[in-house]
Design an enzyme around this catalytic site. Sequence first.
Site, PDB file in Angstrom:
ATOM      1  CG  HIS A 173      -1.867   1.027   1.395  1.00 34.88           C
ATOM      2  ND1 HIS A 173      -3.225   0.790   1.324  1.00 34.88           N
ATOM      3  CD2 HIS A 173      -1.742   2.358   1.615  1.00 34.88           C
ATOM      4  CE1 HIS A 173      -3.881   1.924   1.495  1.00 34.88           C
ATOM      5  NE2 HIS A 173      -2.998   2.880   1.670  1.00 34.88           N
ATOM      6  CG  HIS A 182       0.442   6.832   1.059  1.00 37.27           C
ATOM      7  ND1 HIS A 182      -0.008   7.480   2.172  1.00 37.27           N
ATOM      8  CD2 HIS A 182      -0.531   5.936   0.745  1.00 37.27           C
ATOM      9  CE1 HIS A 182      -1.209   7.010   2.514  1.00 37.27           C
ATOM     10  NE2 HIS A 182      -1.536   6.064   1.671  1.00 37.27           N
ATOM     11  CB  CYS A 209       0.381  13.180   2.887  1.00 42.32           C
ATOM     12  SG  CYS A 209       1.414  12.552   4.222  1.00 42.32           S
ATOM     13  CG  ASN A 251      -4.213   6.495  -0.984  1.00 43.36           C
ATOM     14  OD1 ASN A 251      -3.691   5.523  -0.478  1.00 43.36           O
ATOM     15  ND2 ASN A 251      -5.218   7.145  -0.414  1.00 43.36           N
TER      16      ASN A 251
END
Lengths: 308, 277
Positions: free
Chosen positions: B185, B187, B218, B227
């Site tokens: 996952h 960013h 963020c 993301n």
Amino acid sequence: QEPQASGLPEYIKIVEVGPRDGLQNEKVIVPTDTKIELINQLSKTGLPAIEVTSFVSSKWVPQMADHEEVMRGIERHPGVQYPVLTPNLQGFHSAIAAGATEVSVFGAASESFSKMNINCSIEESIERFEEVIKSARNMNIPVRGYVSCALGCPYEGNIVPDKVAEVSKRLYSMGCYEISLGDTIGVGTPGSMRKMLEAVMKEIPLTALAVHCHDTYGQALANILTAIQMGVAVVDSSVAGLGGCPYAKGATGNVATEDVIYMLNGLGINTGVNLRAVMEAGNFICTALNKKTNSKVAQASFSTGTIN
Amino acid sequence: NVVPTPVKISLINMLSETGLQVIEATSFVSPKWVPQMADHTEVMQGINKLPGISYPVLTPNLKGFQAAVAAGAKEVSIFGAASERFTQKNINCSIEESLERFEEVMKAAREANIPVRGYVSCVLGCPYEGKISAAKVAEVSKKMYSMGCYEISLGDTIGVGTPGSMKEMLAVVMKEVPVGALAVHCHDTYGQALANILVALQMGVSVVDASVAGLGGCPYAQGASGNVATEDLVYMLNGLGIHTGVDLQKLMDTGTFICNALNRKTNSKVSQASCRL
């Protein structure tokens, strides 16, 4: 350069193209003083090569009209190369007269792009550059060759890797010491980068290759990573990601030098470049252009107030 | 800005038509903490649930889990962090305490035959602690996996990771959790997401989290992105010849829809480039 245990190069040479490729594709015409100040700031960051300007007719590229003044006006730091673009013999002579000690020529892997861009076929363009390269070699001036549309063309779409290899080989055998393979419209992915490099590496030694990735589709760092995993050790980038894409309005172009350095630092690869100093130069030029940076590292660092 | 419930439902319904197989629908968290997710029950009950598509929801505690199941949830997610200070600041307890809390959820989920996904935050860096040891990430991941999570999603919460730290972290985690149970996952706060994802794929990871249009900034770097954009990820995977089942054009259309609804520009470069060519 010996590969590390990880298989990656230990050192990567960054060629900073912001002052030329970057500014050339920015709408706002930048005053000569600002260009000179930008290059002087970049000279203090540890960058080993900074593409200064283009000795092209101001009719074609108004942004580069002050090429002579810029060339004469910049500080020349020892150990830093200052290549300039020379599209023809006339430009080459002006460049030398203005003090240039390295020049660049460019071909394309696409006939349509060559016709639309410089109004002649790939073959004709190479013949034109033959004169420049001959003169350069006579004067001991190194010549870098650019190949555009290496991973795709705005007119032809898909580009065959063998064509890229063919044009690259031509430029290399004519005497270019390095061939910079450009993903001109940023459509490449790690998949197409790998295939293209495999074809080109059959014809040209790895040490003579560089990649010039555009981030128009957000793929630049992944493409660069793929290239360096295959042993490429020269990467072009542009401070603050200067330079949009003339083929996709509003889209980004060059990959940001700050973001590349951040990645290479994280991989333990030496570049000799001070990231903070590059961010400061990026901040300077963005303020002068009254625009936001295209570098995510710069954006995040200025927001948090920390440099990671 | 709080997004109206019908817009959320439309977004999820459009995503359901793109070929995506998993769409995280909402979070059954108290609206005091996360006002944006206050309509969790309405959203869960309002969306079209297409066969073959999973709609997991976040359940931070037993109460949330029970509300989620009552609203029709068939899969839930819990989260831990590889950083003590992050856990303290985020949910006001230690890592150990947070996992004890989730043990209740795990038990209830087991009894109801509901699969649970585990998230680990700060796997490549923490906004408070800075560097995070790979061993710590492996420890927390292993704990959550042995508690019964079928998959562990490793989150680079502040996007500071690079292919170097990603590779190092995964090498250690993969000693404790099978690669088939791992997801990343990433960013994109420092522009590293796709390069980090590429490295994860090269190491055998085959589950990747992403957000349409790169939604979600963020909270630790004002104005910075968060993301990675699903469109940009799918573009890369297509170029690598990796099958995802996702229709990129439909995905871009969905991104356009939500950006218009939110009156904001997309964070997806693919979307930005494509609509002009």
